[in-house]
Design a protein around this motif. Structure first.
Motif, PDB file in Angstrom:
ATOM      1  N   HIS A 108       0.754  -1.102  -0.095  1.00 25.81           N
ATOM      2  CA  HIS A 108       0.108  -0.039   0.174  1.00 25.81           C
ATOM      3  C   HIS A 108       0.893   1.102  -0.034  1.00 25.81           C
ATOM      4  O   HIS A 108       0.716   2.124  -0.991  1.00 25.81           O
ATOM      5  N   TRP A 109       1.970   1.316   0.797  1.00 29.07           N
ATOM      6  CA  TRP A 109       2.781   2.408   0.664  1.00 29.07           C
ATOM      7  C   TRP A 109       3.435   2.630  -0.493  1.00 29.07           C
ATOM      8  O   TRP A 109       3.522   3.762  -1.046  1.00 29.07           O
ATOM      9  N   ARG A 110       3.913   1.563  -1.139  1.00 30.30           N
ATOM     10  CA  ARG A 110       4.648   1.508  -2.307  1.00 30.30           C
ATOM     11  C   ARG A 110       3.776   2.077  -3.301  1.00 30.30           C
ATOM     12  O   ARG A 110       3.909   3.054  -4.260  1.00 30.30           O
ATOM     13  N   ALA A 111       2.262   1.659  -3.538  1.00 27.34           N
ATOM     14  CA  ALA A 111       1.294   1.878  -4.554  1.00 27.34           C
ATOM     15  C   ALA A 111       1.102   3.413  -4.441  1.00 27.34           C
ATOM     16  O   ALA A 111       0.707   4.146  -5.327  1.00 27.34           O
ATOM     17  N   ASN A 112       1.223   4.063  -3.234  1.00 23.17           N
ATOM     18  CA  ASN A 112       0.797   5.436  -2.913  1.00 23.17           C
ATOM     19  C   ASN A 112       2.082   6.441  -2.846  1.00 23.17           C
ATOM     20  O   ASN A 112       1.744   7.231  -2.488  1.00 23.17           O
TER      21      ASN A 112
ATOM     22  N   ARG B 143       4.330   6.512  -0.754  1.00 19.78           N
ATOM     23  CA  ARG B 143       4.855   7.030   0.518  1.00 19.78           C
ATOM     24  C   ARG B 143       6.384   6.462   0.875  1.00 19.78           C
ATOM     25  O   ARG B 143       6.926   5.708   0.362  1.00 19.78           O
TER      26      ARG B 143
END
Length: 183
Positions: free
Chosen positions: A38-42, A44
């Motif tokens: 999730h962090w990578r996809a966004n 961050r």
């Protein structure tokens, strides 16, 4: 805008060693991997912390320092190495977080009562807002030495929940991974 960084603590193959005893939350690595994706996809910021033990024969030395496959760092992701419980002591973690403008942190990893707890406490004391992903952390029965009293040995789940209870409200907001993924 302030940065919200993910810190993954000590999710290493050395914790597969049976020396640690029984463990709770067998899905912790998967949940940490969900947060990481999730962090990578966004786009961050992601920080990996690895424990490199100085204790002779420790499972967290040599090959035991490798990251588990669910959270293998990408080449551009920052890795800090430590030999104590806190990710802040003897590393550039605080300076890095300040340089990227991080004000909020999400923390997960191994083990809840040791390196996760210590890093969470220090992060809060340094002024960061901390979310602790309780289902992306785990504890082992080796984390509790009850030889000081006559009470029963604690289970890994009791150790985990007690550590979380000590952190929630004062040092962090303890939340489930799905709550963080939906935010």
């Amino acid at each position: 805008m302030s940065e919200h960084a993910l810190i993954l603590i000590d999710i290493q193959v050395g914790f597969n060693d049976p020396i640690w005893g029984e463990r709770n939350n067998p899905d912790a690595e998967k949940r940490a991997g969900d947060l990481l994706a999730h962090w990578r996809a966004n786009g961050r910021q992601v920080v990996h912390v690895r424990h490199v033990s100085v204790e002779p024969g420790s499972p967290l030395s040599g090959a035991g320092t490798e990251f588990k496959p669910e959270v293998t760092p990408m080449p551009e992701e920052v890795i800090f190495e430590k030999s104590v419980n806190s990710g802040f002591i003897g590393t550039g973690l605080q300076a890095h977080l300040e340089n990227i403008g991080a004000c909020e942190l999400t923390i997960c990893g191994l083990t809840t009562p040791h390196c996760v707890s210590t890093t969470t406490r220090m992060a809060a004391n340094l002024g960061f807002k901390v979310n602790l992903a309780e289902d992306a952390c785990a504890a082992f029965t080796s984390n509790a030495d009850t030889s000081f009293d006559d009470g029963p040995a604690l289970t890994a789940e009791e150790i985990h929940r007690t550590a979380l209870a000590h952190l929630h409200g004062e040092f962090a907001e303890v939340v489930k991974t799905n709550t963080l993924l939906q935010a």
